[in-house]
Design an enzyme around this catalytic site. Structure first.
Site, PDB file in Angstrom:
ATOM      1  N   THR A 130      -2.072   2.957  -0.575  1.00 14.03           N
ATOM      2  CA  THR A 130      -1.176   4.033  -0.166  1.00 14.03           C
ATOM      3  C   THR A 130      -1.203   5.128  -1.215  1.00 14.03           C
ATOM      4  OG1 THR A 130       0.228   2.583   1.122  1.00 14.03           O
ATOM      5  CG2 THR A 130       1.291   4.524   0.191  1.00 14.03           C
ATOM      6  N   HIS A 172      -2.138  -5.034   8.734  1.00 15.55           N
ATOM      7  CA  HIS A 172      -1.488  -5.320   7.440  1.00 15.55           C
ATOM      8  C   HIS A 172      -0.464  -6.433   7.654  1.00 15.55           C
ATOM      9  CE1 HIS A 172      -0.181  -5.110   3.459  1.00 15.55           C
ATOM     10  NE2 HIS A 172       0.090  -3.823   3.327  1.00 15.55           N
ATOM     11  N   ASN A 222       2.208  -8.386   1.946  1.00 13.89           N
ATOM     12  CA  ASN A 222       3.072  -7.566   1.067  1.00 13.89           C
ATOM     13  C   ASN A 222       4.429  -7.180   1.648  1.00 13.89           C
ATOM     14  OD1 ASN A 222       0.794  -7.774  -0.447  1.00 13.89           O
ATOM     15  ND2 ASN A 222       0.168  -5.635  -0.273  1.00 13.89           N
ATOM     16  N   TYR A 256       5.524  -6.174   4.615  1.00 10.92           N
ATOM     17  CA  TYR A 256       5.729  -5.173   5.672  1.00 10.92           C
ATOM     18  C   TYR A 256       5.988  -5.912   6.992  1.00 10.92           C
ATOM     19  CZ  TYR A 256       4.546  -2.118   1.955  1.00 10.92           C
ATOM     20  OH  TYR A 256       4.592  -1.475   0.745  1.00 10.92           O
ATOM     21  N   ASN A 314       8.219  -6.748  -1.937  1.00  8.07           N
ATOM     22  CA  ASN A 314       9.164  -6.413  -0.866  1.00  8.07           C
ATOM     23  C   ASN A 314      10.070  -7.583  -0.497  1.00  8.07           C
ATOM     24  OD1 ASN A 314       8.831  -3.668  -0.339  1.00  8.07           O
ATOM     25  ND2 ASN A 314       7.000  -4.019   0.899  1.00  8.07           N
TER      26      ASN A 314
HETATM   27  C1  LIG Z   1      -1.446   2.858  -5.596  1.00  4.93           C
HETATM   28  C2  LIG Z   1      -1.580   1.568  -4.827  1.00  4.93           C
HETATM   29  C3  LIG Z   1      -1.287   1.565  -3.477  1.00  4.93           C
HETATM   30  C4  LIG Z   1      -1.452   0.389  -2.716  1.00  4.93           C
HETATM   31  N1  LIG Z   1      -1.227   0.425  -1.352  1.00  4.93           N
HETATM   32  C5  LIG Z   1      -1.556  -0.642  -0.595  1.00  4.93           C
HETATM   33  C6  LIG Z   1      -1.541  -0.546   0.834  1.00  4.93           C
HETATM   34  O1  LIG Z   1      -1.266   0.509   1.441  1.00  4.93           O
HETATM   35  N2  LIG Z   1      -1.870  -1.651   1.531  1.00  4.93           N
HETATM   36  C7  LIG Z   1      -2.207  -2.830   0.926  1.00  4.93           C
HETATM   37  O2  LIG Z   1      -2.493  -3.815   1.610  1.00  4.93           O
HETATM   38  N3  LIG Z   1      -2.240  -2.934  -0.430  1.00  4.93           N
HETATM   39  C8  LIG Z   1      -1.961  -1.872  -1.194  1.00  4.93           C
HETATM   40  N4  LIG Z   1      -2.095  -1.955  -2.559  1.00  4.93           N
HETATM   41  C9  LIG Z   1      -2.630  -3.179  -3.172  1.00  4.93           C
HETATM   42  C10 LIG Z   1      -4.166  -3.059  -3.374  1.00  4.93           C
HETATM   43  O3  LIG Z   1      -4.834  -3.070  -2.131  1.00  4.93           O
HETATM   44  C11 LIG Z   1      -4.731  -4.208  -4.225  1.00  4.93           C
HETATM   45  O4  LIG Z   1      -4.477  -5.431  -3.579  1.00  4.93           O
HETATM   46  C12 LIG Z   1      -4.123  -4.230  -5.629  1.00  4.93           C
HETATM   47  O5  LIG Z   1      -4.216  -2.958  -6.231  1.00  4.93           O
HETATM   48  C13 LIG Z   1      -4.816  -5.270  -6.517  1.00  4.93           C
HETATM   49  O6  LIG Z   1      -6.173  -4.980  -6.638  1.00  4.93           O
HETATM   50  P1  LIG Z   1      -6.764  -4.290  -8.001  1.00  4.93           P
HETATM   51  O7  LIG Z   1      -6.410  -5.230  -9.123  1.00  4.93           O
HETATM   52  O8  LIG Z   1      -8.250  -4.236  -7.762  1.00  4.93           O
HETATM   53  O9  LIG Z   1      -6.117  -2.974  -8.148  1.00  4.93           O
HETATM   54  C14 LIG Z   1      -1.901  -0.811  -3.349  1.00  4.93           C
HETATM   55  C15 LIG Z   1      -2.151  -0.799  -4.717  1.00  4.93           C
HETATM   56  C16 LIG Z   1      -2.023   0.369  -5.451  1.00  4.93           C
HETATM   57  C17 LIG Z   1      -2.359   0.359  -6.923  1.00  4.93           C
END
Ligand SMILES: Cc1cc2nc3c(=O)[nH]c(=O)nc-3n(C[C@H](O)[C@H](O)[C@H](O)COP(=O)(O)O)c2cc1C
Length: 359
Positions: A27, A176, A179, A181, A236
């Protein structure tokens, strides 16, 4: 530099993706009036080295738009805007799924269009604040418990949105289900205390995601449908319960029967969330024969190790993709990664979005 498994092409359903690197859904709140603008197309286009891009959470309906400036996919204006995005990504020879995220109770009225309502399986508040552009952080209100009709309408909205996704040029849709939702609000006992066929037993709590996946697969084809799940997640206000392994075993078996293309498993322990037990990851892997997407805290070495150990088939990278548009080249060349600036994760405009160096 020898090319390793992470950089091999992979058959994802009917698609061949050019490597096993997935851009995780993130997001970014860059869609004024819930319509992705040209910056969004530029952002995803810059990241087309990934074998597969999964978009930020995108609402299938007005009711699901719980956060400020998140995109929707439920009208023709959205279709047109998303088409510009999918064109850019395809021009870069990548593939793209849209993540359909209904916020449910993780919402605030100031973020919703007129007439939209905040709905959830049960009338239990999130217990946390939600950012609004009007008044800053505000407590999430108690949601309206969904009627049988609300549930049917919402499933229909997900399916309709998936059809619009295909029309927008997306290669598929990720439900989705993680998390905390709406979909996860049905799965989780902390948010679902219904006593009808949508709550209580494992089978009843799993009915909502399974119905969405079943009806979607029927409409757009199972090879275009994936789902994200977060067993033992805490985001959440979700909570683990004693039946969690059995719930995900049941889900994996039922989703396998539907033949959907992937399950994408979240592990946010690298972000300070509780560890996800190996047992539940194994249960999903053993009972679902489609693609398993690993995610959470990956770098090149960990990704290679988990792929070699066959813990999953392809690997999603989140934060590294924000600040390294050409992450695949950088990993291939073992070049140092640029750290991401957290202060611009959710702010409007190009800063921290499209202005990271693209070479
Ligand atoms: C800025 C940000 C926004 C995120 N938004 C979503 C989202 O919209 N949907 C989702 O399933 N996960 C979301 N996540 C989780 C990421 O998809 C991912 O699982 C998480 O960052 C861990 O992976 P990483 O260690 O490679 O960053 C978000 C994470 C970050 C940092």
């Amino acid at each position: 530099m020898p090319k390793t498994i992470l950089f091999d092409s992979y058959k994802l359903g009917s698609l061949t993706i050019k490597n096993r690197v997935v851009m995780a859904p993130m997001t970014r709140n860059r869609s004024p009036n819930n319509v992705p603008d040209h910056l969004v197309a530029e952002y995803y286009g810059q990241r087309a080295e990934a074998g597969l891009i999964i978009t930020e959470g995108t609402s299938p309906s007005a009711n699901g738009l719980g956060y400020a400036r998140i995109p929707g996919l439920f009208n023709e204006e959205h279709v047109k805007a998303w088409h510009a995005v999918t064109n850019k990504v395809h021009a870069g020879k990548s593939h793209i799924f849209v993540q359909l995220m209904h916020c449910g109770r993780a919402s605030h009225p100031d973020n919703l269009p007129a007439k939209a309502k905040i709905i959830a399986p049960s009338a239990i508040a999130l217990g946390q604040d939600i950012w609004t552009d009007t008044k800053g952080n505000q407590p999430a209100p108690v949601p309206e418990a969904m009627s049988e009709k609300d549930i049917e309408d919402t499933i229909h909205e997900f399916v309709k949105s998936a059809e619009l996704a295909v029309k927008s040029g997306f290669d598929g849709v990720e439900i989705h289900g993680a998390n905390g939702y709406l979909v996860d609000q049905f799965l989780n006992t902390a948010s679902n205390q219904r006593t009808d066929r949508w709550g209580g037993t494992i089978e009843n709590r799993a009915r909502f995601p399974i119905e969405i996946a079943r009806q979607m697969a029927k409409k757009i084809g199972p090879e275009k449908v994936g789902i994200r799940l977060s067993p033992y997640g805490a985001f959440n206000s979700t909570q683990p319960d004693a039946e969690m392994d059995r719930l995900y075993e049941y889900l994996a078996k039922e989703l396998n029967k539907l033949g959907i293309v992937y399950i994408h498993v979240v592990d946010h322990s690298s972000m300070g969330a509780p560890a996800v037990p190996d047992s539940v990851k194994k249960v999903i892997r053993e009972n679902f024969k489609g693609t398993y997407i690993l995610s959470g805290g990956y770098d090149k070495e960990k990704a290679e190790a988990d792929l070699e150990a066959k813990r999953g088939d392809i690997v999603a990278f989140g934060r590294p993709f924000i600040s390294n548009p050409r992450l695949v080249s950088k990993m291939l060349e073992d070049a140092p990664l640029t750290p991401a600036d957290q202060t611009t994760f959710y702010t409007p405009g190009p800063k921290g979005f499209t202005d990271y160096p693209v070479n």
